[in-house]
Enzyme design. Sequence first.
Site, PDB file in Angstrom:
ATOM      1  N   ASP A  72     -27.212  10.016  20.105  1.00  0.00           N
ATOM      2  CA  ASP A  72     -27.004   8.867  20.981  1.00  0.00           C
ATOM      3  C   ASP A  72     -27.827   7.648  20.579  1.00  0.00           C
ATOM      4  OD1 ASP A  72     -25.367  10.587  22.464  1.00  0.00           O
ATOM      5  OD2 ASP A  72     -27.082  11.305  23.620  1.00  0.00           O
TER       6      ASP A  72
ATOM      7  N   LYS B   1     -24.786   5.261  16.986  1.00  0.00           N
ATOM      8  CA  LYS B   1     -24.010   5.408  15.735  1.00  0.00           C
ATOM      9  C   LYS B   1     -22.633   4.764  15.876  1.00  0.00           C
ATOM     10  CE  LYS B   1     -24.539   9.890  16.062  1.00  0.00           C
ATOM     11  NZ  LYS B   1     -25.581  10.002  17.095  1.00  0.00           N
ATOM     12  N   GLY B   2     -22.013   4.948  17.046  1.00  0.00           N
ATOM     13  CA  GLY B   2     -20.675   4.402  17.289  1.00  0.00           C
ATOM     14  C   GLY B   2     -20.667   2.896  17.068  1.00  0.00           C
TER      15      GLY B   2
ATOM     16  N   ASN C  15     -18.497  17.512  20.995  1.00  0.00           N
ATOM     17  CA  ASN C  15     -19.840  17.445  21.597  1.00  0.00           C
ATOM     18  C   ASN C  15     -20.404  16.037  21.413  1.00  0.00           C
ATOM     19  OD1 ASN C  15     -20.023  17.793  18.793  1.00  0.00           O
ATOM     20  ND2 ASN C  15     -21.792  19.144  18.882  1.00  0.00           N
TER      21      ASN C  15
ATOM     22  N   HIS D 200     -19.468   8.826  21.203  1.00  0.00           N
ATOM     23  CA  HIS D 200     -19.821   7.569  20.545  1.00  0.00           C
ATOM     24  C   HIS D 200     -19.192   6.401  21.291  1.00  0.00           C
ATOM     25  CE1 HIS D 200     -20.394   9.943  16.533  1.00  0.00           C
ATOM     26  NE2 HIS D 200     -21.187  10.340  17.506  1.00  0.00           N
TER      27      HIS D 200
HETATM   28  P1  GDP Z   1     -23.974   7.530  19.556  1.00  0.00           P
HETATM   29  O1  GDP Z   1     -23.699   8.881  20.061  1.00  0.00           O
HETATM   30  O2  GDP Z   1     -25.062   7.501  18.530  1.00  0.00           O
HETATM   31  O3  GDP Z   1     -22.759   6.791  19.070  1.00  0.00           O
HETATM   32  O4  GDP Z   1     -24.535   6.682  20.786  1.00  0.00           O
HETATM   33  P2  GDP Z   1     -23.957   6.682  22.300  1.00  0.00           P
HETATM   34  O5  GDP Z   1     -22.736   5.849  22.327  1.00  0.00           O
HETATM   35  O6  GDP Z   1     -23.885   8.062  22.829  1.00  0.00           O
HETATM   36  O7  GDP Z   1     -25.150   6.018  23.079  1.00  0.00           O
HETATM   37  C1  GDP Z   1     -25.643   4.767  22.757  1.00  0.00           C
HETATM   38  C2  GDP Z   1     -25.536   3.864  24.005  1.00  0.00           C
HETATM   39  O8  GDP Z   1     -26.297   2.690  23.784  1.00  0.00           O
HETATM   40  C3  GDP Z   1     -24.131   3.382  24.253  1.00  0.00           C
HETATM   41  O9  GDP Z   1     -23.951   3.231  25.634  1.00  0.00           O
HETATM   42  C4  GDP Z   1     -24.090   2.021  23.569  1.00  0.00           C
HETATM   43  O10 GDP Z   1     -23.139   1.139  24.131  1.00  0.00           O
HETATM   44  C5  GDP Z   1     -25.484   1.537  23.821  1.00  0.00           C
HETATM   45  N1  GDP Z   1     -26.046   0.655  22.786  1.00  0.00           N
HETATM   46  C6  GDP Z   1     -25.936   0.732  21.454  1.00  0.00           C
HETATM   47  N2  GDP Z   1     -26.684  -0.194  20.856  1.00  0.00           N
HETATM   48  C7  GDP Z   1     -27.301  -0.883  21.841  1.00  0.00           C
HETATM   49  C8  GDP Z   1     -28.244  -1.965  21.867  1.00  0.00           C
HETATM   50  O11 GDP Z   1     -28.683  -2.471  20.843  1.00  0.00           O
HETATM   51  N3  GDP Z   1     -28.659  -2.383  23.107  1.00  0.00           N
HETATM   52  C9  GDP Z   1     -28.196  -1.821  24.258  1.00  0.00           C
HETATM   53  N4  GDP Z   1     -28.660  -2.294  25.419  1.00  0.00           N
HETATM   54  N5  GDP Z   1     -27.316  -0.822  24.269  1.00  0.00           N
HETATM   55  C10 GDP Z   1     -26.884  -0.350  23.077  1.00  0.00           C
HETATM   56  P1  IMO Z   2     -23.827  12.203  19.483  1.00  0.00           P
HETATM   57  O1  IMO Z   2     -22.929  12.267  18.270  1.00  0.00           O
HETATM   58  C1  IMO Z   2     -26.899  14.041  21.978  1.00  0.00           C
HETATM   59  C2  IMO Z   2     -27.097  18.411  21.978  1.00  0.00           C
HETATM   60  C3  IMO Z   2     -26.728  19.027  23.327  1.00  0.00           C
HETATM   61  C4  IMO Z   2     -27.554  20.290  23.289  1.00  0.00           C
HETATM   62  C5  IMO Z   2     -27.467  20.706  21.819  1.00  0.00           C
HETATM   63  C6  IMO Z   2     -26.404  21.737  21.532  1.00  0.00           C
HETATM   64  O2  IMO Z   2     -23.217  11.553  20.653  1.00  0.00           O
HETATM   65  O3  IMO Z   2     -25.165  11.656  19.109  1.00  0.00           O
HETATM   66  P2  IMO Z   2     -23.760  21.706  21.453  1.00  0.00           P
HETATM   67  O4  IMO Z   2     -22.758  21.400  22.505  1.00  0.00           O
HETATM   68  O5  IMO Z   2     -23.630  20.846  20.232  1.00  0.00           O
HETATM   69  O6  IMO Z   2     -23.802  23.163  21.094  1.00  0.00           O
HETATM   70  O7  IMO Z   2     -25.174  21.393  22.127  1.00  0.00           O
HETATM   71  O8  IMO Z   2     -27.177  19.531  21.103  1.00  0.00           O
HETATM   72  N1  IMO Z   2     -26.102  17.485  21.432  1.00  0.00           N
HETATM   73  C7  IMO Z   2     -26.191  16.151  21.498  1.00  0.00           C
HETATM   74  N2  IMO Z   2     -27.089  15.366  22.100  1.00  0.00           N
HETATM   75  N3  IMO Z   2     -25.885  13.483  21.285  1.00  0.00           N
HETATM   76  C8  IMO Z   2     -24.983  14.247  20.658  1.00  0.00           C
HETATM   77  O9  IMO Z   2     -24.005  13.743  19.870  1.00  0.00           O
HETATM   78  C9  IMO Z   2     -25.089  15.656  20.776  1.00  0.00           C
HETATM   79  N4  IMO Z   2     -24.376  16.687  20.298  1.00  0.00           N
HETATM   80  C10 IMO Z   2     -25.007  17.806  20.700  1.00  0.00           C
HETATM   81  O10 IMO Z   2     -27.112  18.166  24.377  1.00  0.00           O
HETATM   82  O11 IMO Z   2     -28.896  20.017  23.569  1.00  0.00           O
HETATM   83 MG    MG Z   3     -23.567   9.946  21.834  1.00  0.00          MG
END
Ligand code: GDP
Ligand code: IMO
Ligand code: MG
Length: 452
Positions: free
Chosen positions: A38, A41-42, A63, A66
């Site tokens: 989280d 990356k998205g 899982n 993004h």
């Molecule tokens: P990913 O799994 O790595 O793609 O990240 P996620 O989408 O799960 O979580 C990142 C969160 O942070 C999302 O809600 C994005 O919209 C938000 N986000 C990403 N970059 C920024 C930033 O620079 N500032 C803020 N405030 N939010 C961000």
């Molecule tokens: P993105 O791509 C955050 C965590 C789960 C759990 C562990 C194992 O959005 O960054 P699983 O379902 O994969 O067997 O769970 O890994 N986990 C993540 N946490 N972001 C993710 O993906 C995750 N993918 C798995 O919360 O602790």
């Molecule tokens: Mg994520």
Amino acid sequence: RSGTTYTNPPSNPTQGLKRPRNDAGNKVTVVLGAQWGDEGKGKVVDLLATESDLVCRCQGGNNAGHTVVVEGKEYDFHLLPSGIINPKSICVIGNGVVIHLPGLFEEAENNEKKGLKGWEKRLIVSDRAHLVFDFHQVVDGIQETQRQATEGKIIGTTKKGIGPTYASKASRIGLRVCDLLGDFKEFSTKFKNLVEQYQSMYSSLTVDTESQLKKLKEYGERLRPMVRDGVYYMYEALHGPPKKILVEGANAALLDIDFGTYPFVTSSNCTVGGACTGLGIPPLNIGEVYGVSKAYTTRVGIGAFPTEQLNATGELLQTRGHEVGVTAGRKRRCGWLDLVILRYAHMINGFTAIALTKLDILDVLDEIKVGMAYKINGKRIPHFPADMELLHKVEVEYETFPGWKSDTSAARKWNDLPQKAQNYIRFVESHIGVPIKWVGVGKSRECMIQMF
Ligand code: GDP
Ligand code: IMO
Ligand code: MG
């Protein structure tokens, strides 16, 4: 059976090759999570996807969650590469990904309602990818219940069936896309055997095999036009005309099955090697490797987290950062940026640059800390511990910075950032030993400062 036999092998073994051995073809850019997921990356993939021809997923499944924010609309992707939002990008789901077909179609339909167009014509799925079945997801839940009962603690998985599916794959009883699209009778027999194996392990598991098979057949036919030999597809992409190819990592370094905080990890390689094995790309074709990190640290699920702040700071990061999981809706645990884990992620991935996201979330803090080193019994350790007991015990050495106490969300250039924020970024960069190429100051596409 027709095959090629060399009656006259060439005396010079490179003779007859279409290109010299040192022409590796197009380079691939890889985007990887450098923390516990989280990191944003998205958003980074979306930024790069606007100029990419191919955007590929190489590991993990739904899982992942993004988020991409375009023109005020928020899209979330789980199995689909985030690049699918770019109407010019072709997206690939590689052999290393595990695919839950109902989840894939549901995700696409949800995003279609928000404006996603033409995805079916732009999605390529590897015939070698393993399938996640509904019962894998049920088993994921049963395993968590069992962990609670036997060990008193769970992993906190997303219950998307990821662990059980990779277990089927490693046990060589898994079923792949090519099985589903081949002789359906044979697939049905294998599916029934697989169900029986799982039922012998989990007596409470009930599966309506016939209705599952009926649905799988339908999903298979919907999928068929998108399916290719993934290895050959990537080979052609690498060695055809110049192409910009992007690999979107899912999950993150500290969740990697080999390098993460085992056993509180996911079940795939989320580090750079996964890009090669999950798509069939030779290491020679790996070009830029971008690590994504937040300006602080978060973690969903259970497991050691040395810089976690179980206090007002942690709560502030959670609420200001809207730190709630995209996949399971769980609150993310929050803490200070940890340079030990970023250096560790760099050791494994060899980042060529870093994207530091969510700097704006730190805007209101009086002071900001950064984890510099781990100590055990008062002594600094040079490595990241494999043993979770040890990781739970480490004492973190911090560096403290004064907060900049001003709104950075409108900054679009380096010079727009307050001096104190610049100092923080430069400090982080020098201690990871990797240049920071982007700084994120907000959710949307434009909220990214590019440094070079
Ligand atoms: P990913 O799994 O790595 O793609 O990240 P996620 O989408 O799960 O979580 C990142 C969160 O942070 C999302 O809600 C994005 O919209 C938000 N986000 C990403 N970059 C920024 C930033 O620079 N500032 C803020 N405030 N939010 C961000
Ligand atoms: P993105 O791509 C955050 C965590 C789960 C759990 C562990 C194992 O959005 O960054 P699983 O379902 O994969 O067997 O769970 O890994 N986990 C993540 N946490 N972001 C993710 O993906 C995750 N993918 C798995 O919360 O602790
Ligand atoms: Mg994520």
